[in-house]
Design a protein around this motif. Structure first.
Motif, short mmCIF file in Angstrom:
data_model
loop_
_atom_site.label_atom_id
_atom_site.label_comp_id
_atom_site.label_asym_id
_atom_site.label_seq_id
_atom_site.Cartn_x
_atom_site.Cartn_y
_atom_site.Cartn_z
N VAL A 10 6.42 0.16 8.92
CA VAL A 10 6.09 -0.40 7.60
C VAL A 10 6.16 -1.91 7.71
O VAL A 10 7.21 -2.47 8.06
CB VAL A 10 7.06 0.11 6.52
CG1 VAL A 10 6.66 -0.46 5.16
CG2 VAL A 10 7.08 1.64 6.48
N LEU A 11 5.06 -2.57 7.40
CA LEU A 11 5.00 -4.03 7.51
C LEU A 11 5.43 -4.69 6.21
O LEU A 11 4.87 -4.44 5.15
CB LEU A 11 3.57 -4.47 7.87
CG LEU A 11 3.03 -3.99 9.22
CD1 LEU A 11 1.65 -4.55 9.47
CD2 LEU A 11 3.99 -4.37 10.35
N MET A 12 6.45 -5.53 6.33
CA MET A 12 7.03 -6.22 5.18
C MET A 12 6.61 -7.68 5.18
O MET A 12 6.60 -8.33 6.24
CB MET A 12 8.56 -6.12 5.23
CG MET A 12 9.09 -4.72 5.48
SD MET A 12 8.77 -3.58 4.14
CE MET A 12 9.92 -4.19 2.90
N PRO A 13 6.28 -8.26 4.02
CA PRO A 13 5.94 -9.69 3.96
C PRO A 13 7.11 -10.53 4.41
O PRO A 13 8.27 -10.21 4.13
CB PRO A 13 5.59 -9.92 2.49
CG PRO A 13 6.21 -8.78 1.74
CD PRO A 13 6.24 -7.62 2.69
N ASP A 29 0.83 -1.20 0.00
CA ASP A 29 0.00 0.00 0.00
C ASP A 29 0.87 1.26 0.00
O ASP A 29 0.55 2.24 -0.68
CB ASP A 29 -0.91 0.00 1.22
CG ASP A 29 -1.92 -1.13 1.21
OD1 ASP A 29 -2.25 -1.62 0.10
OD2 ASP A 29 -2.37 -1.54 2.30
N LEU A 30 1.97 1.22 0.75
CA LEU A 30 2.85 2.38 0.83
C LEU A 30 3.51 2.68 -0.51
O LEU A 30 3.61 3.84 -0.93
CB LEU A 30 3.92 2.14 1.90
CG LEU A 30 4.87 3.30 2.18
CD1 LEU A 30 4.11 4.55 2.61
CD2 LEU A 30 5.89 2.91 3.24
N LEU A 31 3.93 1.64 -1.22
CA LEU A 31 4.55 1.83 -2.53
C LEU A 31 3.59 2.51 -3.50
O LEU A 31 3.98 3.39 -4.27
CB LEU A 31 5.01 0.48 -3.10
CG LEU A 31 6.17 -0.20 -2.37
CD1 LEU A 31 6.43 -1.59 -2.97
CD2 LEU A 31 7.44 0.64 -2.43
N GLN A 32 2.32 2.12 -3.45
CA GLN A 32 1.32 2.74 -4.33
C GLN A 32 1.12 4.21 -3.97
O GLN A 32 0.96 5.07 -4.86
CB GLN A 32 -0.01 1.99 -4.23
CG GLN A 32 0.01 0.60 -4.87
CD GLN A 32 0.28 0.66 -6.37
OE1 GLN A 32 -0.09 1.62 -7.05
NE2 GLN A 32 0.92 -0.39 -6.89
N ARG A 52 1.81 7.28 -6.57
CA ARG A 52 0.77 8.26 -6.91
C ARG A 52 1.06 9.63 -6.30
O ARG A 52 0.26 10.55 -6.43
CB ARG A 52 -0.59 7.74 -6.45
CG ARG A 52 -1.05 6.48 -7.16
CD ARG A 52 -2.51 6.19 -6.88
NE ARG A 52 -2.76 5.89 -5.48
CZ ARG A 52 -2.86 4.66 -4.97
NH1 ARG A 52 -2.72 3.59 -5.78
NH2 ARG A 52 -3.11 4.47 -3.69
N GLU A 53 2.19 9.71 -5.62
CA GLU A 53 2.63 10.96 -4.96
C GLU A 53 1.60 11.46 -3.95
O GLU A 53 1.42 12.67 -3.74
CB GLU A 53 2.96 12.04 -6.00
CG GLU A 53 4.09 11.62 -6.93
CD GLU A 53 4.54 12.73 -7.85
OE1 GLU A 53 4.12 13.89 -7.66
OE2 GLU A 53 5.31 12.44 -8.78
N GLU A 54 0.94 10.50 -3.30
CA GLU A 54 0.02 10.84 -2.21
C GLU A 54 0.75 10.99 -0.89
O GLU A 54 0.18 11.50 0.08
CB GLU A 54 -1.05 9.74 -2.09
CG GLU A 54 -1.94 9.61 -3.31
CD GLU A 54 -2.86 8.40 -3.23
OE1 GLU A 54 -3.61 8.18 -4.20
OE2 GLU A 54 -2.83 7.69 -2.19
N LEU A 55 1.99 10.54 -0.87
CA LEU A 55 2.79 10.57 0.35
C LEU A 55 4.24 10.79 -0.03
O LEU A 55 4.72 10.21 -1.01
CB LEU A 55 2.62 9.24 1.10
CG LEU A 55 3.09 9.16 2.56
CD1 LEU A 55 2.38 10.19 3.43
CD2 LEU A 55 2.84 7.75 3.10
N ASP A 56 4.94 11.62 0.73
CA ASP A 56 6.35 11.91 0.48
C ASP A 56 7.21 11.13 1.46
O ASP A 56 7.07 11.32 2.68
CB ASP A 56 6.59 13.42 0.64
CG ASP A 56 8.04 13.81 0.34
OD1 ASP A 56 8.89 12.92 0.12
OD2 ASP A 56 8.32 15.02 0.36
#
Length: 480
Positions: free
Chosen positions: A454-457, A434-437, A441-445
């Motif tokens: 940040v939760l990683m698989p 979700d963070l990568l998206q 989309r430049e919704e987050l810097d």
């Protein structure tokens, strides 16, 4: 040849914004670890390589690129995602490889130095001596192309079907090969024979790659003790060993060194001598933890999140914590127990070391006095401080977190009780996909994020017994 005229090497904390690091993406050698040899090669289990690469580690590389080298990924995420079905997408021999000078792949650096015929001959001879190869095989390796030879040195395989020596699967844990302390590099001295080849390769990289040319005089190598060759046996307590997971740079003048299953008292002593003689730091704290496989290095027991926040295995601390109130309710542990942690702090020029009663007291002192935090020191406990979740989640690296900037850390999604503890401490929690998206989309810097886990698989990566702190060797961080 990877090059950067503005290349800089400087690490003064565990939490300053990360600007460059060394990593090693999972290679084919990990897919050849067999059950009968797994523990000899320091793995607890065998892993599914494709899942580890495509579903887990690739997310790590993408996230690092957004934080450290966004020009190479911004606007390309869909294209990269469509191509990660290709084998080895994030390996140097792939046409789409990022070749970043911020997210630096060790295999690239190794390929680069092997372009030099003299270095290639010397390194082939050294590896063949360690691995007991025949002279004809040595000649064959010298004649191999640098890119292929780098793959062979790491994977142990001439081809997919022909192995000539063991893989070095632990190279993914790049923290252990060495650590940058201010503008110096301290090279490790591994405890286990299985890591001898990776240490040799890394020593050649640091001393020969042009990226590190300006810092060649700042490379510190830990010597063996005098007449070490006269000691009986290979696994005596006096053996001089040190691994990067037991070294933390907590401020410009202060380093913590753990004495653990992998780092000996002798290794810690030699490191102190080097750091003081070369005026790298003025203070070194030794943290002796139980010599158990559960703990292995100090970064499996605690890591830093913010200047006043640490994640910690509570059972190695001094107090038991009430889960509901997060308040201390009783002294924890027997002072005479062999499992009790011991802490000694040495300052250059002072004769007597300072002692601390427990890890929490040490970390509080660092936050308040080294980092000048004006906020109360907080501890986030593995498994939310509740047995058996604290032990279970520490085993799957709940305490082994990498800070990409202060307050923004990467951890495994499987440690659900520890995630709850982060939420209770006011941290946002977001899945990496979700963070990568949001970044794309430049919704987050990435440069303005705060207080986020940040939760990683982690289904396969966690089976290798190392978290993202283990899987990173920071070489440049901003000061704090």
């Amino acid at each position: 040849m990877l090059s950067d005229k503005n290349f800089e090497l400087n690490v003064t904390s565990e939490i300053g914004a990360l600007r460059a690091l060394l990593i090693h993406s999972p290679d084919s050698g990990l897919g050849k670890v067999v059950p009968s040899k797994a523990q000899d090669w320091l793995f607890e289990d065998i892993v599914h390589l494709d899942t580890m690469r495509k579903n887990e580690y690739d997310h790590y590389v993408k996230l690092l690129m957004y934080f450290l080298d966004p020009d190479k990924i911004q606007g390309r995420l869909d294209e990269i995602n469509s191509r990660t079905s290709e084998r080895n997408f994030f390996k140097p021999d792939n046409a789409g490889f990022h070749a970043s000078t911020k997210v630096i792949e060790l295999q690239t650096l190794l390929s680069d130095i092997l372009e030099d015929a003299s270095i290639r001959e010397k390194l082939v001879a050294s590896v063949c001596a360690i691995e007991g190869c025949t002279y004809r095989l040595q000649e064959k390796l010298v004649a191999t192309s640098p890119v292929e030879l780098a793959k062979i040195f790491i994977s142990g395989a001439l081809t997919d079907d022909e192995m000539i020596f063991a893989p070095i699967p632990n190279l993914i844990f790049s923290r252990d090969i060495g650590i940058v302390i201010n503008k110096h590099i301290l090279i490790n001295k591994p405890a286990k024979k299985a890591r001898s080849r990776e240490t040799l390769l890394v020593r050649y990289i640091f001393f020969n790659h042009p990226l590190f040319a300006a810092y060649r005089d700042n490379i510190l190598e830990i010597p063996e003790t005098v007449q070490h060759f006269l000691r009986p046996g290979e696994d005596t307590d006096g053996k001089t060993t040190l691994e990067g997971g037991d070294v933390m740079v907590v401020s410009p003048g202060h380093v913590i060194i753990g004495c653990s299953e992998r780092t000996s008292v002798s290794g810690a002593n030699e490191a102190i001598k080097l750091l003081f003689e070369n005026k790298v730091v003025s203070k070194v704290t030794i943290v002796k933890i139980p010599h158990k496989r559960d703990y292995m290095h100090i970064d499996t027991v605690f890591t830093q999140v913010k200047r006043n926040v640490w994640v910690l295995l509570g059972t190695l601390g001094k107090m038991e914590i009430d889960v509901e109130t997060a308040e201390p309710i009783a002294w924890f542990g027997d002072k005479k127990s062999k499992d009790k942690t011991e802490i000694l702090q040495f300052e250059a020029g002072k004769q007597s070391p300072r002692t601390f009663s427990c890890i929490e007291d040490l970390l509080n002192d660092i936050s308040r006095n080294d980092l000048h935090s004006t906020e109360p020191t907080k501890f986030i406990y593995s498994g939310n401080g509740v047995f058996p979740y604290d032990s279970r989640e520490q085993w799957t690296d709940s305490c082994n977190l990498l800070a990409v900037r202060e307050g923004v850390v990467l951890g495994y999604d499987r440690n659900t009780k520890t995630v709850e503890a982060f939420k209770k401490s006011g941290f946002k929690v977001i899945k990496v996909a979700d963070l990568l998206q949001k970044f794309e989309r430049e919704e987050l810097d990435p440069q303005t994020m705060k207080d986020t886990l940040v939760l990683m698989p982690s289904a396969e990566l966690s089976r290798a017994r190392g978290g993202f702190h283990c899987m990173s060797m920071p070489i440049l961080r901003d000061g704090i």
